[in-house]
Design an enzyme around this catalytic site. Sequence first.
Site, PDB file in Angstrom:
ATOM      1  N   ILE A 180     -21.556   1.713   4.726  1.00 13.01           N
ATOM      2  CA  ILE A 180     -21.138   1.630   6.132  1.00 13.01           C
ATOM      3  C   ILE A 180     -22.117   2.404   7.024  1.00 13.01           C
ATOM      4  CG2 ILE A 180     -19.211   1.935   7.725  1.00 13.01           C
ATOM      5  CD1 ILE A 180     -17.345   2.024   5.245  1.00 13.01           C
TER       6      ILE A 180
ATOM      7  N   ASP B 238     -28.309  12.531   3.740  1.00 18.28           N
ATOM      8  CA  ASP B 238     -27.629  11.917   2.586  1.00 18.28           C
ATOM      9  C   ASP B 238     -28.190  12.538   1.320  1.00 18.28           C
ATOM     10  OD1 ASP B 238     -26.763   9.900   0.555  1.00 18.28           O
ATOM     11  OD2 ASP B 238     -26.161   8.742   2.313  1.00 18.28           O
TER      12      ASP B 238
ATOM     13  N   LEU C 160     -27.975  11.005  -1.537  1.00 18.40           N
ATOM     14  CA  LEU C 160     -28.270   9.831  -2.375  1.00 18.40           C
ATOM     15  C   LEU C 160     -27.407   9.774  -3.639  1.00 18.40           C
ATOM     16  CD1 LEU C 160     -32.183   9.577  -2.008  1.00 18.40           C
ATOM     17  CD2 LEU C 160     -30.408   8.492  -0.622  1.00 18.40           C
TER      18      LEU C 160
ATOM     19  N   ALA D 199     -20.392  10.901   4.826  1.00 16.52           N
ATOM     20  CA  ALA D 199     -20.698  11.417   3.479  1.00 16.52           C
ATOM     21  C   ALA D 199     -19.418  11.745   2.728  1.00 16.52           C
ATOM     22  CB  ALA D 199     -21.574  12.660   3.582  1.00 16.52           C
ATOM     23  N   GLY D 200     -19.302  11.185   1.544  1.00 19.09           N
ATOM     24  CA  GLY D 200     -18.126  11.452   0.729  1.00 19.09           C
ATOM     25  C   GLY D 200     -18.128  10.525  -0.467  1.00 19.09           C
TER      26      GLY D 200
ATOM     27  N   LYS E 259     -15.843   7.861  -2.902  1.00 12.46           N
ATOM     28  CA  LYS E 259     -14.794   6.906  -2.509  1.00 12.46           C
ATOM     29  C   LYS E 259     -14.160   6.135  -3.660  1.00 12.46           C
ATOM     30  CE  LYS E 259     -18.005   3.105  -1.742  1.00 12.46           C
ATOM     31  NZ  LYS E 259     -18.354   1.918  -1.003  1.00 12.46           N
TER      32      LYS E 259
ATOM     33  N   SER F 257      -9.412   6.494   6.183  1.00 14.11           N
ATOM     34  CA  SER F 257      -9.172   5.255   5.430  1.00 14.11           C
ATOM     35  C   SER F 257      -7.716   4.837   5.561  1.00 14.11           C
ATOM     36  CB  SER F 257      -9.491   5.523   3.957  1.00 14.11           C
ATOM     37  OG  SER F 257      -9.032   4.462   3.158  1.00 14.11           O
TER      38      SER F 257
ATOM     39  N   TYR G 134      -8.132  10.737  -3.834  1.00 14.36           N
ATOM     40  CA  TYR G 134      -9.089  10.275  -2.807  1.00 14.36           C
ATOM     41  C   TYR G 134      -8.387  10.159  -1.455  1.00 14.36           C
ATOM     42  CZ  TYR G 134     -11.663   7.028   0.106  1.00 14.36           C
ATOM     43  OH  TYR G 134     -12.283   6.439   1.183  1.00 14.36           O
TER      44      TYR G 134
ATOM     45  N   LYS H  13      -8.751  12.424   2.231  1.00 14.71           N
ATOM     46  CA  LYS H  13      -8.937  11.927   3.605  1.00 14.71           C
ATOM     47  C   LYS H  13      -7.872  12.510   4.533  1.00 14.71           C
ATOM     48  CE  LYS H  13     -12.539   9.383   3.031  1.00 14.71           C
ATOM     49  NZ  LYS H  13     -13.804   9.798   3.661  1.00 14.71           N
TER      50      LYS H  13
ATOM     51  N   ASN I 110     -14.135  -3.177  -6.298  1.00 17.14           N
ATOM     52  CA  ASN I 110     -13.576  -3.868  -5.133  1.00 17.14           C
ATOM     53  C   ASN I 110     -13.780  -5.375  -5.232  1.00 17.14           C
ATOM     54  OD1 ASN I 110     -14.750  -1.014  -3.682  1.00 17.14           O
ATOM     55  ND2 ASN I 110     -12.598  -1.541  -3.482  1.00 17.14           N
TER      56      ASN I 110
HETATM   57  P1  NAD Z   1     -21.037   4.877   0.242  1.00 19.12           P
HETATM   58  O1  NAD Z   1     -20.832   5.545  -1.059  1.00 19.12           O
HETATM   59  O2  NAD Z   1     -21.896   3.642   0.266  1.00 19.12           O
HETATM   60  O3  NAD Z   1     -21.631   5.907   1.314  1.00 19.12           O
HETATM   61  C1  NAD Z   1     -21.355   7.286   1.271  1.00 19.12           C
HETATM   62  C2  NAD Z   1     -22.691   8.009   1.332  1.00 19.12           C
HETATM   63  O4  NAD Z   1     -22.466   9.414   1.310  1.00 19.12           O
HETATM   64  C3  NAD Z   1     -23.583   7.689   0.125  1.00 19.12           C
HETATM   65  O5  NAD Z   1     -24.858   7.298   0.591  1.00 19.12           O
HETATM   66  C4  NAD Z   1     -23.649   9.002  -0.654  1.00 19.12           C
HETATM   67  O6  NAD Z   1     -24.898   9.178  -1.289  1.00 19.12           O
HETATM   68  C5  NAD Z   1     -23.416  10.017   0.453  1.00 19.12           C
HETATM   69  N1  NAD Z   1     -22.829  11.303   0.029  1.00 19.12           N
HETATM   70  C6  NAD Z   1     -21.749  11.496  -0.764  1.00 19.12           C
HETATM   71  N2  NAD Z   1     -21.499  12.818  -0.872  1.00 19.12           N
HETATM   72  C7  NAD Z   1     -22.428  13.458  -0.117  1.00 19.12           C
HETATM   73  C8  NAD Z   1     -22.680  14.810   0.184  1.00 19.12           C
HETATM   74  N3  NAD Z   1     -21.923  15.797  -0.326  1.00 19.12           N
HETATM   75  N4  NAD Z   1     -23.717  15.134   0.995  1.00 19.12           N
HETATM   76  C9  NAD Z   1     -24.502  14.140   1.517  1.00 19.12           C
HETATM   77  N5  NAD Z   1     -24.317  12.840   1.267  1.00 19.12           N
HETATM   78  C10 NAD Z   1     -23.277  12.495   0.465  1.00 19.12           C
HETATM   79  O7  NAD Z   1     -19.600   4.558   0.859  1.00 19.12           O
HETATM   80  P2  NAD Z   1     -19.194   3.723   2.158  1.00 19.12           P
HETATM   81  O8  NAD Z   1     -18.433   2.543   1.702  1.00 19.12           O
HETATM   82  O9  NAD Z   1     -20.365   3.549   3.041  1.00 19.12           O
HETATM   83  O10 NAD Z   1     -18.154   4.739   2.791  1.00 19.12           O
HETATM   84  C11 NAD Z   1     -18.507   5.639   3.814  1.00 19.12           C
HETATM   85  C12 NAD Z   1     -17.312   6.505   4.155  1.00 19.12           C
HETATM   86  O11 NAD Z   1     -16.233   5.672   4.555  1.00 19.12           O
HETATM   87  C13 NAD Z   1     -16.797   7.343   2.983  1.00 19.12           C
HETATM   88  O12 NAD Z   1     -16.387   8.596   3.480  1.00 19.12           O
HETATM   89  C14 NAD Z   1     -15.615   6.548   2.480  1.00 19.12           C
HETATM   90  O13 NAD Z   1     -14.664   7.371   1.861  1.00 19.12           O
HETATM   91  C15 NAD Z   1     -15.075   5.961   3.777  1.00 19.12           C
HETATM   92  N6  NAD Z   1     -14.330   4.711   3.579  1.00 19.12           N
HETATM   93  C16 NAD Z   1     -14.872   3.690   2.866  1.00 19.12           C
HETATM   94  C17 NAD Z   1     -14.153   2.516   2.673  1.00 19.12           C
HETATM   95  C18 NAD Z   1     -14.703   1.391   1.845  1.00 19.12           C
HETATM   96  O14 NAD Z   1     -13.918   0.607   1.328  1.00 19.12           O
HETATM   97  N7  NAD Z   1     -16.014   1.249   1.701  1.00 19.12           N
HETATM   98  C19 NAD Z   1     -12.868   2.396   3.232  1.00 19.12           C
HETATM   99  C20 NAD Z   1     -12.356   3.453   3.974  1.00 19.12           C
HETATM  100  C21 NAD Z   1     -13.096   4.618   4.131  1.00 19.12           C
HETATM  101  C1  WQD Z   2      -8.468  -5.844  -2.764  1.00 18.73           C
HETATM  102  C2  WQD Z   2      -7.516  -6.840  -3.420  1.00 18.73           C
HETATM  103  C3  WQD Z   2      -6.769  -6.177  -5.599  1.00 18.73           C
HETATM  104  C4  WQD Z   2     -10.678  -6.444  -7.580  1.00 18.73           C
HETATM  105  C5  WQD Z   2      -9.746   0.015  -2.039  1.00 18.73           C
HETATM  106  C6  WQD Z   2      -9.376   1.469  -2.007  1.00 18.73           C
HETATM  107  C7  WQD Z   2      -9.169   1.924  -0.608  1.00 18.73           C
HETATM  108  C8  WQD Z   2     -10.353   1.571   0.308  1.00 18.73           C
HETATM  109  C9  WQD Z   2     -10.820   0.162   0.121  1.00 18.73           C
HETATM  110  C10 WQD Z   2     -11.760   3.480   0.679  1.00 18.73           C
HETATM  111  C11 WQD Z   2      -6.340  -6.197  -4.131  1.00 18.73           C
HETATM  112  C12 WQD Z   2      -7.608  -7.431  -5.686  1.00 18.73           C
HETATM  113  C13 WQD Z   2      -9.672  -6.474  -6.639  1.00 18.73           C
HETATM  114  C14 WQD Z   2     -10.651  -7.391  -8.652  1.00 18.73           C
HETATM  115  C15 WQD Z   2      -8.626  -8.331  -7.737  1.00 18.73           C
HETATM  116  N1  WQD Z   2     -11.493   2.386   0.073  1.00 18.73           N
HETATM  117  N2  WQD Z   2      -8.666  -7.403  -6.708  1.00 18.73           N
HETATM  118  N3  WQD Z   2      -9.627  -8.289  -8.676  1.00 18.73           N
HETATM  119  O1  WQD Z   2      -7.542  -1.806  -3.407  1.00 18.73           O
HETATM  120  O2  WQD Z   2      -7.293  -2.731  -1.066  1.00 18.73           O
HETATM  121  O3  WQD Z   2      -8.707  -0.757  -1.449  1.00 18.73           O
HETATM  122  O4  WQD Z   2     -10.950  -0.159  -1.259  1.00 18.73           O
HETATM  123  O5  WQD Z   2     -11.126   4.126   1.440  1.00 18.73           O
HETATM  124  O6  WQD Z   2      -8.959   3.290  -0.673  1.00 18.73           O
HETATM  125  O7  WQD Z   2      -8.183   1.633  -2.746  1.00 18.73           O
HETATM  126  O8  WQD Z   2      -9.483  -2.948  -2.249  1.00 18.73           O
HETATM  127  O9  WQD Z   2     -11.230  -4.543  -2.933  1.00 18.73           O
HETATM  128  O10 WQD Z   2     -10.216  -3.022  -4.685  1.00 18.73           O
HETATM  129  O11 WQD Z   2      -8.838  -4.858  -3.732  1.00 18.73           O
HETATM  130  O12 WQD Z   2      -7.732  -9.155  -7.819  1.00 18.73           O
HETATM  131  O13 WQD Z   2     -11.517  -7.380  -9.532  1.00 18.73           O
HETATM  132  O14 WQD Z   2      -8.248  -7.550  -4.432  1.00 18.73           O
HETATM  133  O15 WQD Z   2      -5.714  -6.208  -6.510  1.00 18.73           O
HETATM  134  O16 WQD Z   2      -5.232  -7.047  -3.973  1.00 18.73           O
HETATM  135  P1  WQD Z   2      -8.129  -2.077  -2.115  1.00 18.73           P
HETATM  136  P2  WQD Z   2     -10.029  -3.818  -3.437  1.00 18.73           P
END
Ligand code: NAD
Ligand code: WQD
Length: 342
Positions: A14, A33, A35, A83-84, A86, A126, A150, A154, A200
């Site tokens: 993101i 980052d 990495l 940064a975090g 996930k 999230s 996790y 948050k 995912n």
């Molecule tokens: P991502 O893993 O691709 O990006 C996170 C980045 O943070 C990575 O590049 C990682 O190297 C870096 N990082 C982790 N710990 C660090 C630290 N201590 N110091 C510096 N860098 C660090 O994940 P994303 O999908 O881009 O998610 C970004 C943020 O959004 C995260 O906080 C995640 O929890 C949150 N989020 C993601 C989703 C999702 O489904 N992708 C949904 C809701 C919230």
């Molecule tokens: C979506 C749907 C699965 C994989 C997760 C984290 C959440 C957030 C986003 C960070 C569900 C189904 C999935 C597969 C499947 N991340 N599925 N076969 O679970 O909504 O959310 O990512 O904050 O915290 O929990 O997303 O993409 O894993 O699943 O059938 O191989 O797809 O059961 O219905 P989810 P997802």
Amino acid sequence: MSPTILVTGGAGFIGSHTCVALAAAGYTPLVLDNLANSDARVLDRLARITGQAPRFIQGDVRDRALLDRLLREESIGGVIHFAGLKAVGDSVADPLGYFQNNVHGSWVLAEAMQAAGVRTLIFSSSATVYGDPDRSPVPETAALRPANPYGRSKLMVEESLRDLHRAHPAWRIALLRYFNPVGAHESGLIGEHPQGKPNNLMPFVSQVAVGLRDKLMVHGGDYPTPDGTGVRDYVHVMDLAEGHVAALRHAEKQPGLVTLNLGTGQGASVLEVVKAFERASGKEIAYEIGPRRPGDVPSNWADPALAESLLGWRAHRNLDQMCEDSWRWQQGNPRGYESEKL
Ligand code: NAD
Ligand code: WQD
């Protein structure tokens, strides 16, 4: 004048897309980052999209001395904190590691910002903070009961930042609760490439389409949903990226704290995603209906009305576009940034 925005985690999925949106809106992203879950080659790709690679500092958000130096030496107008870690399953196995990275990391960042007088912060929360919501669409006022470490990490950060804002009302904070971010930049140059087997849905489906995996296991076909499979609010990562710019602009206008859902307001089932991906890719996605995945909820989609009224933001890209853009990225980069042949 082009304000510099510190983007922690800016090399990630993101964060990298948000760097594109920031540049398009006239900001200068500065990426920090470690990495841990990303690849520095994303920076060359960003240069190809925006004309200039963002400045990159490889370092950890928990490194207070580094943050102090950055906040002192660079003229930083605000911070977007991605940064975090996930991975829900990893957080169950290593809760302390998750609290250390996600919670402690956010505290160190907020302390450094407070000391430096930089008080504009956009935080990646999230929809997972809602756990299993009583009903969808889910408004921001819904009960908060995350079901895993996790999600709790948050919520702890959200609550910490709310307390910080109560104590120091000059802060400008947006807590953004993302639903299910998917898709990729429309250039196909940047996108999501999970390490190992994807947890995912969308990355799994696109790896089946490109031939890296044989078939999708659908986690449950007996949910109380129209077709029995889980329903989620998939939101295009570029819409999400633009939501961050809108939140930043809102924070710049006045001090305060806002908590906002970022989603489309529409649910799609697993089978609807499969069908949309088949249309986008022209490939058949083999799947099998298996048992439910522990911890999954039947349905979860956003009420995004508050983000629209406060920020003037709403998601514009539909599920077909999400799948088309994921597919373009996946096809051009079957091994993510390893696929350096362009
Ligand atoms: P991502 O893993 O691709 O990006 C996170 C980045 O943070 C990575 O590049 C990682 O190297 C870096 N990082 C982790 N710990 C660090 C630290 N201590 N110091 C510096 N860098 C660090 O994940 P994303 O999908 O881009 O998610 C970004 C943020 O959004 C995260 O906080 C995640 O929890 C949150 N989020 C993601 C989703 C999702 O489904 N992708 C949904 C809701 C919230
Ligand atoms: C979506 C749907 C699965 C994989 C997760 C984290 C959440 C957030 C986003 C960070 C569900 C189904 C999935 C597969 C499947 N991340 N599925 N076969 O679970 O909504 O959310 O990512 O904050 O915290 O929990 O997303 O993409 O894993 O699943 O059938 O191989 O797809 O059961 O219905 P989810 P997802």
